[in-house]
Design an enzyme around this catalytic site. Structure first.
Site, PDB file in Angstrom:
ATOM      1  N   GLU A   1      -6.769   3.732   8.791  1.00  0.00           N
ATOM      2  CA  GLU A   1      -6.018   2.421   9.312  1.00  0.00           C
ATOM      3  C   GLU A   1      -4.852   2.412   8.408  1.00  0.00           C
ATOM      4  OE1 GLU A   1      -8.709  -0.603  10.349  1.00  0.00           O
ATOM      5  OE2 GLU A   1      -9.617   0.550  11.985  1.00  0.00           O
TER       6      GLU A   1
ATOM      7  N   ASN B   1       3.556  -0.140   5.497  1.00  0.00           N
ATOM      8  CA  ASN B   1       3.372   0.512   4.423  1.00  0.00           C
ATOM      9  C   ASN B   1       3.704   1.885   4.215  1.00  0.00           C
ATOM     10  OD1 ASN B   1       2.124   1.326   1.912  1.00  0.00           O
ATOM     11  ND2 ASN B   1       0.320   0.472   2.246  1.00  0.00           N
TER      12      ASN B   1
ATOM     13  N   TYR C   1       0.049   9.846   3.936  1.00  0.00           N
ATOM     14  CA  TYR C   1      -1.026  10.703   4.873  1.00  0.00           C
ATOM     15  C   TYR C   1      -0.394  11.502   5.744  1.00  0.00           C
ATOM     16  CZ  TYR C   1      -3.777   6.300   3.557  1.00  0.00           C
ATOM     17  OH  TYR C   1      -4.546   5.156   2.773  1.00  0.00           O
TER      18      TYR C   1
HETATM   19  C1  LIG Z   1       0.247   4.951  -1.340  1.00  0.00           C
HETATM   20  C2  LIG Z   1      -0.018   5.411  -2.826  1.00  0.00           C
HETATM   21  C3  LIG Z   1      -1.423   5.671  -2.984  1.00  0.00           C
HETATM   22  C4  LIG Z   1       0.709   6.838  -3.249  1.00  0.00           C
HETATM   23  O1  LIG Z   1       0.391   7.206  -4.614  1.00  0.00           O
HETATM   24  P1  LIG Z   1       1.130   8.394  -5.364  1.00  0.00           P
HETATM   25  O2  LIG Z   1       0.090   8.541  -6.434  1.00  0.00           O
HETATM   26  O3  LIG Z   1       2.355   7.777  -5.712  1.00  0.00           O
HETATM   27  O4  LIG Z   1       1.194   9.446  -4.192  1.00  0.00           O
HETATM   28  P2  LIG Z   1       1.517  10.803  -4.488  1.00  0.00           P
HETATM   29  O5  LIG Z   1       2.404  11.078  -5.771  1.00  0.00           O
HETATM   30  O6  LIG Z   1       0.459  11.769  -4.402  1.00  0.00           O
HETATM   31  O7  LIG Z   1       2.736  11.148  -3.173  1.00  0.00           O
HETATM   32  C5  LIG Z   1       2.342  12.149  -2.338  1.00  0.00           C
HETATM   33  C6  LIG Z   1       3.330  12.329  -1.137  1.00  0.00           C
HETATM   34  O8  LIG Z   1       3.331  11.121  -0.461  1.00  0.00           O
HETATM   35  C7  LIG Z   1       4.438  10.603   0.056  1.00  0.00           C
HETATM   36  N1  LIG Z   1       4.898   9.394  -0.947  1.00  0.00           N
HETATM   37  C8  LIG Z   1       4.319   8.824  -1.677  1.00  0.00           C
HETATM   38  N2  LIG Z   1       4.874   7.660  -2.091  1.00  0.00           N
HETATM   39  C9  LIG Z   1       5.890   7.544  -1.445  1.00  0.00           C
HETATM   40  C10 LIG Z   1       6.996   6.697  -1.375  1.00  0.00           C
HETATM   41  N3  LIG Z   1       7.180   5.628  -2.275  1.00  0.00           N
HETATM   42  N4  LIG Z   1       8.204   7.011  -0.507  1.00  0.00           N
HETATM   43  C11 LIG Z   1       8.108   7.841   0.194  1.00  0.00           C
HETATM   44  N5  LIG Z   1       6.957   8.840   0.168  1.00  0.00           N
HETATM   45  C12 LIG Z   1       5.979   8.776  -0.476  1.00  0.00           C
HETATM   46  C13 LIG Z   1       5.315  11.796  -0.516  1.00  0.00           C
HETATM   47  O9  LIG Z   1       5.553  12.628   0.529  1.00  0.00           O
HETATM   48  C14 LIG Z   1       4.686  12.289  -1.863  1.00  0.00           C
HETATM   49  O10 LIG Z   1       4.987  13.518  -2.208  1.00  0.00           O
HETATM   50  P3  LIG Z   1       6.364  13.875  -2.996  1.00  0.00           P
HETATM   51  O11 LIG Z   1       6.458  13.138  -4.010  1.00  0.00           O
HETATM   52  O12 LIG Z   1       6.112  15.465  -3.158  1.00  0.00           O
HETATM   53  O13 LIG Z   1       7.518  13.654  -1.988  1.00  0.00           O
HETATM   54  C15 LIG Z   1       0.555   4.449  -3.952  1.00  0.00           C
HETATM   55  O14 LIG Z   1       2.079   4.077  -3.487  1.00  0.00           O
HETATM   56  C16 LIG Z   1      -0.345   3.235  -3.807  1.00  0.00           C
HETATM   57  O15 LIG Z   1      -1.407   2.870  -4.335  1.00  0.00           O
HETATM   58  N6  LIG Z   1       0.099   1.887  -2.978  1.00  0.00           N
HETATM   59  C17 LIG Z   1      -0.443   0.923  -3.123  1.00  0.00           C
HETATM   60  C18 LIG Z   1      -1.723   0.804  -2.418  1.00  0.00           C
HETATM   61  C19 LIG Z   1      -1.738   1.301  -1.005  1.00  0.00           C
HETATM   62  O16 LIG Z   1      -1.122   0.617  -0.171  1.00  0.00           O
HETATM   63  N7  LIG Z   1      -2.777   2.158  -0.599  1.00  0.00           N
HETATM   64  C20 LIG Z   1      -2.961   2.507   0.790  1.00  0.00           C
HETATM   65  C21 LIG Z   1      -3.764   1.646   1.465  1.00  0.00           C
HETATM   66  S1  LIG Z   1      -4.070   2.309   3.359  1.00  0.00           S
END
Ligand SMILES: CC(C)(COP(=O)(O)OP(=O)(O)OC[C@H]1O[C@@H](n2cnc3c(N)ncnc32)[C@H](O)[C@@H]1OP(=O)(O)O)[C@@H](O)C(=O)NCCC(=O)NCCS
Length: 157
Positions: free
Chosen positions: A114, A119, A126
């Site tokens: 979920e 977000n 995902y």
């Molecule tokens: C969501 C989160 C975990 C992503 O972490 P991250 O280490 O930056 O993610 P990744 O580098 O592995 O990204 C993988 C892919 O996800 C997508 N993605 C990640 N962040 C993104 C952003 N800000 N905008 C658009 N796409 C994004 C992209 O497709 C990315 O691939 P790419 O960089 O080759 O385009 C991070 O932003 C976070 O910790 N957010 C706050 C906590 C949260 O909301 N968690 C989810 C709870 S359900």
């Protein structure tokens, strides 16, 4: 294709000693952190149904973590967090791929999660890992004022 193993980080399961550090990472990660106490049980990791935490550790502590659980053939991603100073490096995607592989090995056939409808980064992550939106819970999450929907996403394993 799974993302490559990031260099300079170690993949491991959390232990009870990690609960405080992970709660701190969560507070820095985004506007809706879990209460610190929520990390205690999955960091023990003794019961798959109650959750486990796989994390990527850098030189100074955890850089990213996934909390997940499994009941029989159903896996669930409960939380994914990554360090704000190390975003868009593929850390969360790598970790999530490892968790999905682990769930497959354990016999899970499907993974659910979920996510807040607002977000965007998490939803993009995902989707990149193959999840699709297949439901919506109206007004599920509290907001500063009011509530917002949860998107339900799933992935056949
Ligand atoms: C969501 C989160 C975990 C992503 O972490 P991250 O280490 O930056 O993610 P990744 O580098 O592995 O990204 C993988 C892919 O996800 C997508 N993605 C990640 N962040 C993104 C952003 N800000 N905008 C658009 N796409 C994004 C992209 O497709 C990315 O691939 P790419 O960089 O080759 O385009 C991070 O932003 C976070 O910790 N957010 C706050 C906590 C949260 O909301 N968690 C989810 C709870 S359900």
């Amino acid at each position: 294709m799974n993302p490559p193993e990031p260099s300079g980080v170690q993949l491991r399961f959390a232990t009870p000693d990690d609960a405080v550090t992970l709660a701190d990472l969560d507070r820095r990660a985004g506007p809706w952190p879990w209460p610190a106490a929520h990390y205690q049980v999955p960091c023990r990791g003794t019961d798959p149904a109650q959750g486990r935490v796989l994390l990527l550790e850098g030189a100074t502590g955890p850089l990213a973590a996934v909390v997940y659980s499994r009941v029989l053939e159903l896996g669930e991603i409960q939380n994914v967090i990554s360090d704000p100073g190390h975003r868009r490096l593929g850390l969360a995607r790598h970790l999530l791929s490892e968790v999905l592989a682990q769930l497959r090995i354990e016999g899970a056939e499907r993974c659910l999660l979920e996510v807040r409808a607002s977000n965007g980064p998490a939803i993009a992550l995902y989707r990149r890992c193959g999840f699709v939106v297949d439901g919506r819970r109206r007004n599920y999450y509290p907001l500063g004022s009011g509530r917002e929907d949860a998107l339900l996403m799933s992935l056949p394993l």
